[in-house]
Write a protein that holds these residues in place. Structure first.
Motif, PDB file in Angstrom:
ATOM      1  N   PHE A 164      45.903  69.188 -35.293  1.00  0.00           N
ATOM      2  CA  PHE A 164      47.200  68.507 -35.184  1.00  0.00           C
ATOM      3  C   PHE A 164      47.798  68.288 -36.575  1.00  0.00           C
ATOM      4  O   PHE A 164      47.164  67.715 -37.462  1.00  0.00           O
ATOM      5  N   GLU A 165      49.030  68.741 -36.759  1.00  0.00           N
ATOM      6  CA  GLU A 165      49.684  68.656 -38.056  1.00  0.00           C
ATOM      7  C   GLU A 165      49.937  67.197 -38.442  1.00  0.00           C
ATOM      8  O   GLU A 165      50.423  66.402 -37.639  1.00  0.00           O
ATOM      9  N   GLY A 166      49.586  66.861 -39.671  1.00  0.00           N
ATOM     10  CA  GLY A 166      49.793  65.501 -40.155  1.00  0.00           C
ATOM     11  C   GLY A 166      48.522  64.695 -40.242  1.00  0.00           C
ATOM     12  O   GLY A 166      48.502  63.634 -40.885  1.00  0.00           O
ATOM     13  N   LEU A 167      47.438  65.168 -39.587  1.00  0.00           N
ATOM     14  CA  LEU A 167      46.162  64.466 -39.645  1.00  0.00           C
ATOM     15  C   LEU A 167      45.234  65.169 -40.630  1.00  0.00           C
ATOM     16  O   LEU A 167      44.967  66.364 -40.495  1.00  0.00           O
ATOM     17  N   THR A 168      44.733  64.426 -41.620  1.00  0.00           N
ATOM     18  CA  THR A 168      43.749  64.976 -42.543  1.00  0.00           C
ATOM     19  C   THR A 168      42.362  64.869 -41.919  1.00  0.00           C
ATOM     20  O   THR A 168      42.170  64.201 -40.892  1.00  0.00           O
ATOM     21  N   SER A 169      41.400  65.514 -42.537  1.00  0.00           N
ATOM     22  CA  SER A 169      40.027  65.455 -42.016  1.00  0.00           C
ATOM     23  C   SER A 169      39.514  64.018 -41.996  1.00  0.00           C
ATOM     24  O   SER A 169      38.824  63.598 -41.057  1.00  0.00           O
ATOM     25  N   GLN A 170      39.840  63.246 -43.030  1.00  0.00           N
ATOM     26  CA  GLN A 170      39.403  61.861 -43.083  1.00  0.00           C
ATOM     27  C   GLN A 170      40.047  61.035 -41.965  1.00  0.00           C
ATOM     28  O   GLN A 170      39.405  60.148 -41.393  1.00  0.00           O
ATOM     29  N   GLY A 217      43.896  71.485 -71.943  1.00  0.00           N
ATOM     30  CA  GLY A 217      42.595  71.814 -71.376  1.00  0.00           C
ATOM     31  C   GLY A 217      41.998  70.645 -70.625  1.00  0.00           C
ATOM     32  O   GLY A 217      41.455  70.790 -69.510  1.00  0.00           O
ATOM     33  N   THR A 218      42.107  69.439 -71.203  1.00  0.00           N
ATOM     34  CA  THR A 218      41.572  68.234 -70.546  1.00  0.00           C
ATOM     35  C   THR A 218      42.332  67.938 -69.256  1.00  0.00           C
ATOM     36  O   THR A 218      41.733  67.589 -68.223  1.00  0.00           O
ATOM     37  N   ALA A 219      43.662  68.065 -69.292  1.00  0.00           N
ATOM     38  CA  ALA A 219      44.484  67.794 -68.106  1.00  0.00           C
ATOM     39  C   ALA A 219      44.133  68.765 -66.982  1.00  0.00           C
ATOM     40  O   ALA A 219      43.988  68.370 -65.810  1.00  0.00           O
ATOM     41  N   ALA A 220      43.985  70.050 -67.313  1.00  0.00           N
ATOM     42  CA  ALA A 220      43.637  71.047 -66.297  1.00  0.00           C
ATOM     43  C   ALA A 220      42.258  70.761 -65.710  1.00  0.00           C
ATOM     44  O   ALA A 220      42.036  70.905 -64.501  1.00  0.00           O
ATOM     45  N   GLU A 221      41.308  70.345 -66.569  1.00  0.00           N
ATOM     46  CA  GLU A 221      39.960  70.028 -66.098  1.00  0.00           C
ATOM     47  C   GLU A 221      39.975  68.812 -65.165  1.00  0.00           C
ATOM     48  O   GLU A 221      39.285  68.795 -64.136  1.00  0.00           O
ATOM     49  N   LEU A 222      40.775  67.815 -65.519  1.00  0.00           N
ATOM     50  CA  LEU A 222      40.887  66.626 -64.654  1.00  0.00           C
ATOM     51  C   LEU A 222      41.409  67.012 -63.274  1.00  0.00           C
ATOM     52  O   LEU A 222      40.879  66.569 -62.241  1.00  0.00           O
ATOM     53  N   GLN A 223      42.464  67.832 -63.245  1.00  0.00           N
ATOM     54  CA  GLN A 223      43.047  68.219 -61.957  1.00  0.00           C
ATOM     55  C   GLN A 223      42.079  69.076 -61.149  1.00  0.00           C
ATOM     56  O   GLN A 223      41.969  68.922 -59.934  1.00  0.00           O
ATOM     57  N   ALA A 224      41.345  69.955 -61.820  1.00  0.00           N
ATOM     58  CA  ALA A 224      40.382  70.804 -61.117  1.00  0.00           C
ATOM     59  C   ALA A 224      39.259  69.957 -60.501  1.00  0.00           C
ATOM     60  O   ALA A 224      38.856  70.161 -59.357  1.00  0.00           O
ATOM     61  N   ARG A 225      38.764  68.975 -61.279  1.00  0.00           N
ATOM     62  CA  ARG A 225      37.713  68.099 -60.746  1.00  0.00           C
ATOM     63  C   ARG A 225      38.224  67.283 -59.551  1.00  0.00           C
ATOM     64  O   ARG A 225      37.519  67.089 -58.559  1.00  0.00           O
ATOM     65  N   ALA A 226      39.448  66.785 -59.667  1.00  0.00           N
ATOM     66  CA  ALA A 226      40.016  65.979 -58.581  1.00  0.00           C
ATOM     67  C   ALA A 226      40.165  66.810 -57.298  1.00  0.00           C
ATOM     68  O   ALA A 226      39.824  66.361 -56.201  1.00  0.00           O
ATOM     69  N   ARG A 227      40.645  68.031 -57.444  1.00  0.00           N
ATOM     70  CA  ARG A 227      40.835  68.892 -56.269  1.00  0.00           C
ATOM     71  C   ARG A 227      39.492  69.281 -55.662  1.00  0.00           C
ATOM     72  O   ARG A 227      39.341  69.295 -54.427  1.00  0.00           O
ATOM     73  N   ASP A 228      38.519  69.587 -56.499  1.00  0.00           N
ATOM     74  CA  ASP A 228      37.198  69.944 -55.978  1.00  0.00           C
ATOM     75  C   ASP A 228      36.597  68.774 -55.202  1.00  0.00           C
ATOM     76  O   ASP A 228      36.011  68.954 -54.132  1.00  0.00           O
ATOM     77  N   HIS A 229      36.725  67.578 -55.748  1.00  0.00           N
ATOM     78  CA  HIS A 229      36.164  66.399 -55.073  1.00  0.00           C
ATOM     79  C   HIS A 229      36.860  66.157 -53.739  1.00  0.00           C
ATOM     80  O   HIS A 229      36.212  65.838 -52.733  1.00  0.00           O
ATOM     81  N   GLU A 270      38.394  68.384 -51.838  1.00  0.00           N
ATOM     82  CA  GLU A 270      38.025  69.438 -50.879  1.00  0.00           C
ATOM     83  C   GLU A 270      36.626  69.205 -50.328  1.00  0.00           C
ATOM     84  O   GLU A 270      36.382  69.384 -49.130  1.00  0.00           O
ATOM     85  N   ALA A 271      35.707  68.760 -51.194  1.00  0.00           N
ATOM     86  CA  ALA A 271      34.352  68.474 -50.729  1.00  0.00           C
ATOM     87  C   ALA A 271      34.356  67.304 -49.756  1.00  0.00           C
ATOM     88  O   ALA A 271      33.666  67.324 -48.722  1.00  0.00           O
ATOM     89  N   ALA A 272      35.126  66.257 -50.072  1.00  0.00           N
ATOM     90  CA  ALA A 272      35.218  65.097 -49.184  1.00  0.00           C
ATOM     91  C   ALA A 272      35.851  65.480 -47.847  1.00  0.00           C
ATOM     92  O   ALA A 272      35.446  65.004 -46.785  1.00  0.00           O
ATOM     93  N   SER A 273      36.833  66.400 -47.899  1.00  0.00           N
ATOM     94  CA  SER A 273      37.496  66.843 -46.676  1.00  0.00           C
ATOM     95  C   SER A 273      36.529  67.632 -45.790  1.00  0.00           C
ATOM     96  O   SER A 273      36.484  67.440 -44.577  1.00  0.00           O
ATOM     97  N   ARG A 274      35.733  68.497 -46.407  1.00  0.00           N
ATOM     98  CA  ARG A 274      34.756  69.263 -45.625  1.00  0.00           C
ATOM     99  C   ARG A 274      33.712  68.343 -44.991  1.00  0.00           C
ATOM    100  O   ARG A 274      33.346  68.511 -43.832  1.00  0.00           O
ATOM    101  N   ASP A 310      33.234  57.884 -60.745  1.00  0.00           N
ATOM    102  CA  ASP A 310      32.320  58.579 -59.830  1.00  0.00           C
ATOM    103  C   ASP A 310      32.839  59.961 -59.437  1.00  0.00           C
ATOM    104  O   ASP A 310      32.078  60.940 -59.420  1.00  0.00           O
ATOM    105  N   ALA A 311      34.126  60.042 -59.120  1.00  0.00           N
ATOM    106  CA  ALA A 311      34.669  61.295 -58.582  1.00  0.00           C
ATOM    107  C   ALA A 311      34.938  62.328 -59.667  1.00  0.00           C
ATOM    108  O   ALA A 311      34.752  63.538 -59.446  1.00  0.00           O
TER     109      ALA A 311
END
Length: 556
Positions: A465-471, A429-441, A443-447, A389-390
């Protein structure tokens, strides 16, 4: 009764007799007598007077003295026991008759400088006649002081015997508690420290563990136990010479008093079997301990430095198929057993696993092989679906990531590129694409989580507060924790989760941040940091000052 007409040596004889009976210093008894006579004199001459009595240790003569201390003129509060400098001058002269001056506790010889603050004027007063009431009061004072001295003597004698086994004789029973005569004192065995339904009668001999010796104003000072795990350890020390000599060491003990116990031992001599030594010839040594513990069954197991090996030993007699150790280094550990071994591993009413948990200090989760297989398959499927999914992957590629050990998007996004390249069929190329998709997902989930948290009322003080993520902030806000103040009032277990015991069963308490992998130690640090930021806690009180050596108490 008049002191002057009494046989003065009788005072010394009485003091010596009481001291012998109570096994205390005769000087303490004489001091009690002096105190009681002084109180009687105050009732005759006036309670505000400072009357002191001194009994000669050789002749028994009792001298009564009135004491007045020189103070500043404006500080006189009690004219019967104090003298101003001005009022002291008429009396300030060398010893006359039955009076004298003292300075710094010594008789004064130089009177040229006049009286000084702190000087003491003593003068003899006539002895008092002790009436019936005064004599009774004096007797009570003496008895009280003697009891205090006796208790002090008892404490000093037994304070170093805490942690040892003591033999005694039952004197009486009080509300289920047993009062034990231990020679030169009395001890108490509370009913919750007795094994099962033990009952004792007066004059029965009893052996118990000295759990604590405390200085108490009233009541018993020596507290015994027969249920403490160390009682069994000390019994083994008495029965097994190798333990007493230090060749074999008892590393841990766990007990369900009167029912079952486990004891872990290790040998420092390769030629000596620690379990066999504790069992003894035909079980003679362990049976001696079992007999003292009212038939308590004892499992003697070899201790191991390896956590998993020790746990397998601790769960005996059950057979363990697999042990899964917490990768985060926590106290949680999973044990997989065959289906037919499950009831044996858990034990009646959870006794076996509970004792193993106490012995090892671990939280043990027991699963059958079938349950473990189903759980792992469910985890595999859920992680596969997450990557599908992600990252917009097909099922085969997602399963390949899971099979390579990836468990979440963060690992894919921030792992070293070489780890992705080690997977068959993945190029740069595939590895870079995987990491880019993971980071984008992520960041979107964090927003989205941050937006939801603000809608729920989360304030900037908590969001920043440092140490707390948006989730994490979203999860806290859903539970009503919306400000830094709210967060600072949380208990560590409310954030990280924990276990409680209800009706003999261990119940899981889910923590607000437990799904995010927050440990109890991390929760403690975060809460204390928030309290420091709010000024509720002084940061200097949390840790010893760097340039000062930590005290022994700080290291406890």
């Amino acid at each position: 009764m008049a002191i002057t007409s009494a046989n003065q040596l009788e005072l010394l004889q009485t003091a010596e007799a009481v001291a012998r009976e109570k096994m205390i210093d005769p000087g303490l008894v004489i001091e009690a007598m002096e105190d009681s006579l002084a109180r009687a004199a105050k009732s005759r001459y006036g309670a505000e007077m400072d009357i002191r009595v001194s009994i000669d240790r050789k002749t028994g003569n009792a001298g009564f003295t009135r004491v007045r201390t020189v103070v500043e003129d404006e500080e006189v509060e009690n004219y019967q026991a104090q003298l101003s400098v001005a009022d002291a001058k008429p009396y300030f002269e060398p010893t006359r008759g039955q009076s004298r001056w003292l300075r710094d506790g010594a008789p004064l010889t130089d009177f040229a400088g006049g009286p000084q603050v702190g000087d003491v004027f003593e003068e003899q007063v006539p002895p008092v006649e002790l009436g019936r009431i005064a004599a009774q009061s004096a007797k009570q004072v003496i008895l009280q002081r003697v009891r205090e001295a006796e208790r002090d003597r008892q404490y000093e004698e037994f304070k170093d015997r805490a942690g040892t086994i003591i033999n005694g004789v039952v004197k009486r029973e009080e509300y289920g508690n047993i009062i034990v005569d231990v020679g030169r004192g009395e001890a108490i065995l509370r009913r919750n420290e007795k094994i099962g339904r033990e009952s004792y009668r007066p004059n029965d001999r009893i052996r118990a563990y000295v759990k604590d010796v405390r200085r108490e104003a009233r009541g018993p000072q020596i507290f015994l136990s027969r249920t403490d795990p160390q009682f069994m350890a000390e019994l083994f020390k008495m029965e097994v010479p190798e333990i007493y000599d230090g060749v074999i060491e008892i590393k841990a003990v766990a007990r369900d008093p009167g029912s079952r116990a486990k004891i872990a031992v290790i040998s420092y001599d390769n030629s000596i079997d620690p379990v066999g030594a504790c069992v003894g010839m035909r079980g003679s040594r362990v049976q001696a301990v079992v007999g003292e513990l009212q038939g308590e069954k004892i499992d003697i197991i070899p201790w191991s430095q390896d956590q998993a090996t020790f746990l397998v030993n601790a769960l005996q007699p059950a057979e363990v198929a697999k042990v899964v150790v917490d990768e985060d280094g926590g106290n949680r550990i999973e044990v997989v057993v065959p289906e037919e071994q499950l009831s044996l591993a858990i034990g009646r009413r959870g006794q076996n696993v509970r004792l193993a948990s106490q012995l090892t200090g671990l939280d043990i989760d027991i699963l059958t092989e079938e349950e473990e297989s189903k759980r792992r398959q469910a985890e595999f499927n859920s992680r596969t679906q997450l990557f599908m999914d992600a990252l917009d992957l097909d099922e085969f590629f997602a399963q390949l990531l899971v099979a390579e050990g990836f468990t979440n998007l963060e690992e894919v996004a921030y792992v070293e590129l070489d780890e992705l390249l080690s997977i068959d069929g993945v190029d740069e190329g595939t590895a870079a694409e995987l990491q880019a998709r993971a980071r984008d997902h992520m960041e979107a989930a964090s927003r989205a989580a941050l937006e939801k948290a603000r809608e729920l009322g989360a304030e900037d003080s908590l969001i920043a507060f440092e140490g707390l993520t948006s989730q994490m902030v979203e999860a806290l806000a859903k539970d009503g924790v919306k400000t830094l103040e709210d967060f600072a009032t949380c208990a560590d277990w409310e954030l990280a989760g924990g276990w409680t015991t209800q009706d003999g069963q261990r119940v899981k308490d889910d923590g607000l941040l437990e799904p995010f992998g927050i440990s109890l130690e991390q929760a403690q640090d975060m809460v204390m940091t928030a309290r420091v930021m709010l000024g509720w806690v002084d940061p200097d009180e949390l840790h010893p000052v760097a340039d000062e050596p930590a005290t022994e108490e700080a290291g406890v």
